[in-house]
Design a protein around this motif. Structure first.
Motif, short mmCIF file in Angstrom:
data_model
loop_
_atom_site.label_atom_id
_atom_site.label_comp_id
_atom_site.label_asym_id
_atom_site.label_seq_id
_atom_site.Cartn_x
_atom_site.Cartn_y
_atom_site.Cartn_z
N THR A 45 0.72 -1.03 0.16
CA THR A 45 -0.43 0.01 -0.28
C THR A 45 1.22 1.55 -0.13
O THR A 45 0.58 2.42 -0.72
CB THR A 45 -1.00 -0.29 1.09
N VAL A 46 2.07 0.92 0.89
CA VAL A 46 2.53 2.91 1.20
C VAL A 46 3.29 2.79 -0.37
O VAL A 46 3.47 4.02 -0.68
CB VAL A 46 3.58 2.63 2.38
N GLU A 47 3.87 1.51 -1.16
CA GLU A 47 4.73 2.28 -2.32
C GLU A 47 3.87 2.39 -2.97
O GLU A 47 4.10 3.39 -4.30
CB GLU A 47 5.59 0.98 -2.44
N TYR A 48 2.21 1.24 -3.47
CA TYR A 48 1.71 2.22 -4.38
C TYR A 48 1.03 3.88 -4.57
O TYR A 48 0.84 4.43 -5.16
CB TYR A 48 0.49 1.41 -4.51
N VAL A 49 1.05 4.08 -3.13
CA VAL A 49 0.32 5.34 -2.45
C VAL A 49 1.74 6.72 -2.68
O VAL A 49 1.12 7.21 -3.78
CB VAL A 49 0.22 5.39 -1.35
N LYS A 50 3.01 6.40 -2.45
CA LYS A 50 3.92 7.38 -2.53
C LYS A 50 3.95 7.20 -4.22
O LYS A 50 4.04 8.08 -5.06
CB LYS A 50 5.28 6.44 -2.24
N GLU A 51 3.67 6.25 -5.27
CA GLU A 51 3.90 6.60 -6.78
C GLU A 51 2.48 7.55 -7.01
O GLU A 51 2.88 8.39 -8.16
CB GLU A 51 3.00 4.84 -7.38
N LEU A 52 0.95 7.10 -6.61
CA LEU A 52 0.00 8.07 -6.88
C LEU A 52 0.33 9.84 -6.40
O LEU A 52 0.04 10.43 -7.64
CB LEU A 52 -0.85 7.46 -5.99
#
Length: 306
Positions: A45-52
């Motif tokens: 989750t944290v990696e995905y949100v950072k991408e967004l």
């Protein structure tokens, strides 16, 4: 400063968040921020949100990580960080309906006031079918009236958009004996004791129920968080002018939750309707036994799906 916060409590839902993100990107109005409360996820989750957050999505994405404590504690964190006039929760496995943000803000600009809690709108399935019945054809409604059956509507999920200051007035929700399943609707009902909502008979949220979601695991939640459900039932039992059938139902559930919490000897002391509470002890015992059986079955089903 945006006018609306869409907040999303999430736990290990990196695989569903892209659908929600896409629905936000497709909104005709971007006058909102997306607040993600990560309740201790161990996936990506944290990696995905950072991408967004690196993308130019047209709206602010805020991310807060916290230790796992359950949905109600994620609500508490979200409410503590609200800085917009309105707020709405969209679950991590749901989506915002097309054009919903613009419709919400236009509705509030035209008819909203500080005498109202916010807007009561509809949920729908992927095919557009409304979950339950439409709201009454009137300007305002109170969720408690819907809950006690005043309008004879079929049960269904609905989406509340609430003034942030009212959320803050009833938060934080307590954590009772470490339980993680205190339904945040408790706060909505406390707000509804004082305020009505504007009626918006249009879907604002597209719901997709997950196998590990609240709806499919309700008996396990009854078993794991009896003190929390007992508090919810106490509040419901105290609604003014609620039909006797509604009071009896909640008294049975209150007794059941109290028994599961090991509070049989004090079952009537917290209740404002002690006679009804005592009268429903035997059905409450039967319900507590049923909950134990069904919660085990739900656990077995979940284990088999892993």
């Amino acid at each position: 400063m945006p006018e609306l916060t869409v907040f999303t409590p999430t736990f290990n839902r990196a695989h569903t968040l892209p659908r929600l993100y896409d629905s936000l990107c497709q909104q005709s109005c971007k006058d909102f921020c997306w607040l993600i409360i990560d309740d201790g996820s161990t996936d990506s989750t944290v990696e995905y949100v950072k991408e967004l957050q690196q993308k130019n999505c047209g709206f602010e994405i805020r991310y807060i990580y916290k230790e796992n404590g359950g949905l109600h504690t994620a609500y508490n964190t979200a409410i503590e960080n609200l800085d917009t006039e309105l707020a709405m929760c969209i679950d991590s496995d749901d989506r915002v309906a097309n054009g919903a943000i613009e419709k919400i803000l236009n509705k509030w600009h035209r008819e909203g006031s500080d005498t109202l809690a916010g807007i009561d709108s509809l949920d729908c399935y992927e095919d557009g079918k409304i979950i339950g019945d439409p709201l009454p054809d009137q300007k305002t409604v109170n969720p408690i009236d819907l809950m006690v059956g005043k309008y004879k509507l079929r049960d269904g999920d609905r989406k509340l958009i609430i003034r942030s200051e009212l959320y803050k007035s009833v938060a934080p929700m307590p954590t009772l004996n470490g339980e993680k399943n205190f339904n945040p609707h408790y706060m909505h009902l406390k707000i509804s004791l004082k305020y009505d909502f504007l009626v918006m008979n249009e879907p604002t949220c597209i719901v997709e129920y997950q196998p590990d979601g609240m709806a499919n695991n309700i008996f396990r939640q009854y078993r794991n968080s009896p003190n929390s459900f007992a508090q919810l039932r106490l509040l419901c039992m105290d609604f003014l002018n609620a039909p006797l059938k509604f009071q009896i139902k909640n008294a049975v559930h209150y007794d059941s939750s109290s028994i599961l919490a090991g509070k049989f000897s004090n079952i009537w002391k917290e209740s404002k309707k002690p006679l009804l509470t005592i009268a429903m002890i035997f059905p409450g015992i039967l319900l507590s036994i049923l909950i134990k059986v069904l919660s085990k079955k739900q656990l077995i089903i979940m284990d088999n799906k892993k």
